[in-house]
Design an enzyme around this catalytic site. Structure first.
Site, PDB file in Angstrom:
ATOM      1  N   TYR A  91      66.224  23.363  56.043  1.00 34.13           N
ATOM      2  CA  TYR A  91      66.041  23.747  54.639  1.00 34.13           C
ATOM      3  C   TYR A  91      66.781  25.041  54.292  1.00 34.13           C
ATOM      4  O   TYR A  91      66.963  25.349  53.123  1.00 34.13           O
ATOM      5  CB  TYR A  91      64.546  23.917  54.304  1.00 34.13           C
ATOM      6  CG  TYR A  91      63.736  22.636  54.384  1.00 34.13           C
ATOM      7  CD1 TYR A  91      64.362  21.398  54.496  1.00 34.13           C
ATOM      8  CD2 TYR A  91      62.354  22.657  54.343  1.00 34.13           C
ATOM      9  CE1 TYR A  91      63.631  20.230  54.589  1.00 34.13           C
ATOM     10  CE2 TYR A  91      61.610  21.488  54.424  1.00 34.13           C
ATOM     11  CZ  TYR A  91      62.261  20.276  54.551  1.00 34.13           C
ATOM     12  OH  TYR A  91      61.535  19.120  54.628  1.00 34.13           O
ATOM     13  N   LYS A  96      63.113  16.340  68.352  1.00 35.73           N
ATOM     14  CA  LYS A  96      63.934  15.119  68.415  1.00 35.73           C
ATOM     15  C   LYS A  96      65.018  15.378  69.451  1.00 35.73           C
ATOM     16  O   LYS A  96      66.223  15.306  69.181  1.00 35.73           O
ATOM     17  CB  LYS A  96      64.511  14.835  67.009  1.00 35.73           C
ATOM     18  CG  LYS A  96      65.204  13.509  66.852  1.00 35.73           C
ATOM     19  CD  LYS A  96      64.271  12.312  66.821  1.00 35.73           C
ATOM     20  CE  LYS A  96      65.070  11.016  66.726  1.00 35.73           C
ATOM     21  NZ  LYS A  96      64.252   9.821  67.019  1.00 35.73           N
ATOM     22  N   ASP A 150      59.381  10.813  65.880  1.00 36.50           N
ATOM     23  CA  ASP A 150      59.069   9.456  65.406  1.00 36.50           C
ATOM     24  C   ASP A 150      57.777   8.962  66.058  1.00 36.50           C
ATOM     25  O   ASP A 150      56.907   8.369  65.405  1.00 36.50           O
ATOM     26  CB  ASP A 150      60.241   8.493  65.642  1.00 36.50           C
ATOM     27  CG  ASP A 150      60.977   8.746  66.946  1.00 36.50           C
ATOM     28  OD1 ASP A 150      60.709   9.783  67.597  1.00 36.50           O
ATOM     29  OD2 ASP A 150      61.820   7.929  67.329  1.00 36.50           O
ATOM     30  N   ASP A 155      56.918  19.555  57.750  1.00 40.79           N
ATOM     31  CA  ASP A 155      56.716  19.209  56.339  1.00 40.79           C
ATOM     32  C   ASP A 155      56.214  17.766  56.242  1.00 40.79           C
ATOM     33  O   ASP A 155      55.220  17.458  55.565  1.00 40.79           O
ATOM     34  CB  ASP A 155      58.075  19.370  55.630  1.00 40.79           C
ATOM     35  CG  ASP A 155      57.961  19.296  54.126  1.00 40.79           C
ATOM     36  OD1 ASP A 155      56.841  19.210  53.616  1.00 40.79           O
ATOM     37  OD2 ASP A 155      59.012  19.314  53.456  1.00 40.79           O
ATOM     38  N   ASP A 185      52.023  16.292  55.794  1.00 36.43           N
ATOM     39  CA  ASP A 185      51.598  15.463  54.658  1.00 36.43           C
ATOM     40  C   ASP A 185      50.990  14.151  55.145  1.00 36.43           C
ATOM     41  O   ASP A 185      50.009  13.663  54.567  1.00 36.43           O
ATOM     42  CB  ASP A 185      52.766  15.186  53.708  1.00 36.43           C
ATOM     43  CG  ASP A 185      52.743  16.138  52.527  1.00 36.43           C
ATOM     44  OD1 ASP A 185      52.308  17.297  52.728  1.00 36.43           O
ATOM     45  OD2 ASP A 185      53.136  15.742  51.424  1.00 36.43           O
TER      46      ASP A 185
END
Ligand code: NAD
Length: 358
Positions: A141, A191, A223, A247, A251
């Site tokens: 980001y 990852k 994942d 992030d 959620d």
């Protein structure tokens, strides 16, 4: 104790849940003989309206000179078409950066009485209790370059995923420290099978693990983590991960408890003050109607008592009051089942205050 709190109501239901929270905090202060002084400042859409700036310098100054910061929520349709520098979210990103809040803590705690509101099976979510620790000021980001450019004769867009070792180390250390205070298990999510930044992440985690022999460590690919959080959330204690993965995972985890109106969060840095805010947004659809569930904001203030003020007993008392109110069956509209009585924001706040006194 005397504490100064900067209060940033923001927009929409932010104003309503913040008001509820200060009323509750005042009652708690009275019970324990503390004094909380509130300094109100503008952020987000309301600050754009007043100052043409989603984060006026006075707001930053006030936050820096406080012991803790409470933030309601920012945003709303009124500002959706503003140019990118004049968007309410810029206020949020700006204050996190200005206060150097590199760690975002989101506890996900299932209340037994509420598990029917979750879209998952009761036995999967009953008594779930995990903490997601997300890196907040680095990663994709913020990485540069972030731009549009021509590539092979066509338009392309570019984002950069970059982590310095020091950025990884400080959040991972927080993760181990937090696990030490909980059930001694840390899951680091990355990852590493694809991304070089994740391979540095994993190496750094392994190095820091040497200082925490008693904490059980596992690495998990993002994942798989997304799947495991839904399949068997009770396997997790503390989950530490980078900005974008955190992030998304946080959620997903928010749905374990059934309602956004229930989830608190804290953002902390190396120096005080921390910023405490509910996970939900400004909910323009219910703004000004007295329907907002104040519990996420109230629970966020309990995190402030614990992490910024060191008031452990007071934080526990407040958490217990919230839990008692839910166990007694009190509900705002977002968590009520058909046929249940629906309380307004003020009525729910009053129930928390009554539970505090018990
Ligand atoms: P939202 O969280 O505001 O609302 C989603 C849904 O949940 C709505 O139906 C809303 O009524 C309900 N809801 C949320 N919080 C509730 C509460 N405390 N009590 C009862 N019901 C509640 O998300 P959205 O609708 O996607 O976004 C609305 C605005 O909020 C947008 O402008 C968005 O950018 C902003 N936003 C801000 C933050 C923040 O300030 N941290 C976070 C997310 C979204």
């Amino acid at each position: 104790m005397n504490k100064t709190i900067t209060v940033l109501p923001g927009d929409g239901i932010g104003l309503e849940v913040v008001k509820a929270t200060t009323v509750v905090l005042d009652k708690l202060a009275e019970l324990y003989g503390h004094q909380f002084e509130y300094k109100y400042a503008d952020i987000g859409g309301s600050a754009i309206d007043k100052y043409e700036d989603p984060l006026p310098p006075e707001t930053v100054e006030s936050c820096k000179n406080s012991d803790g910061v409470l933030l309601g929520a920012v945003g709303g349709p009124k500002w959706d078409n503003h140019p990118s520098g004049l968007r309410p979210e810029q206020g949020l990103l700006g204050i996190r950066k200005a206060l150097q809040l590199f760690a975002n803590l989101r506890p996900v705690t299932g209340h037994e009485s509420l598990t029917d509101s979750s879209s998952l099976k009761k036995e999967v979510v009953d008594n779930v209790d995990l903490m997601i620790l997300r890196e907040l000021t680095g990663g994709i980001y913020f990485g540069k370059p972030q731009e549009r450019r021509q590539m092979d004769g066509e338009e392309a867009a570019l984002d950069t995923m970059v982590y310095k070792k020091s950025e990884i180390a400080r959040i991972v250390r927080q993760g181990f420290e937090m696990a030490k205070l909980r059930r001694q298990k840390l899951t680091s999510v990355d990852k590493a099978n694809v991304l070089e930044s994740s391979r540095l992440w994993r190496e750094t985690v392994e190095e820091i693990k040497q200082d925490y022999p008693d904490v059980e460590l596992e690495h998990m690919l993002v994942d798989n983590a997304a799947m495991q959080i839904i399949r068997d959330p009770k396997q997790f204690d503390v989950v530490v991960t980078g900005n974008m993965f955190g992030d998304i995972l946080s959620d997903a985890a928010s749905m374990l408890t059934g309602s956004l109106g229930m989830l608190p969060s804290a953002s902390i840095g190396e120096q005080a003050p921390g910023l405490y805010e509910p996970v939900h947004g400004s909910a323009p659809d219910i703004e000004g109607q007295g329907k907002a569930n104040p519990l996420a904001m109230i629970s966020s203030s309990a995190m402030m008592l614990k992490y910024s003020f060191g008031m452990l007993e007071e934080a526990e008392t407040l958490d217990r009051a919230v839990s008692d109110v839910l166990s007694a069956g009190h509900r705002t509209g977002d968590i009520a089942k058909e046929g249940e009585t629906i309380l307004s924001t003020d009525e729910m706040t009053e129930k928390v205050i009554e539970a505090l006194k018990k």
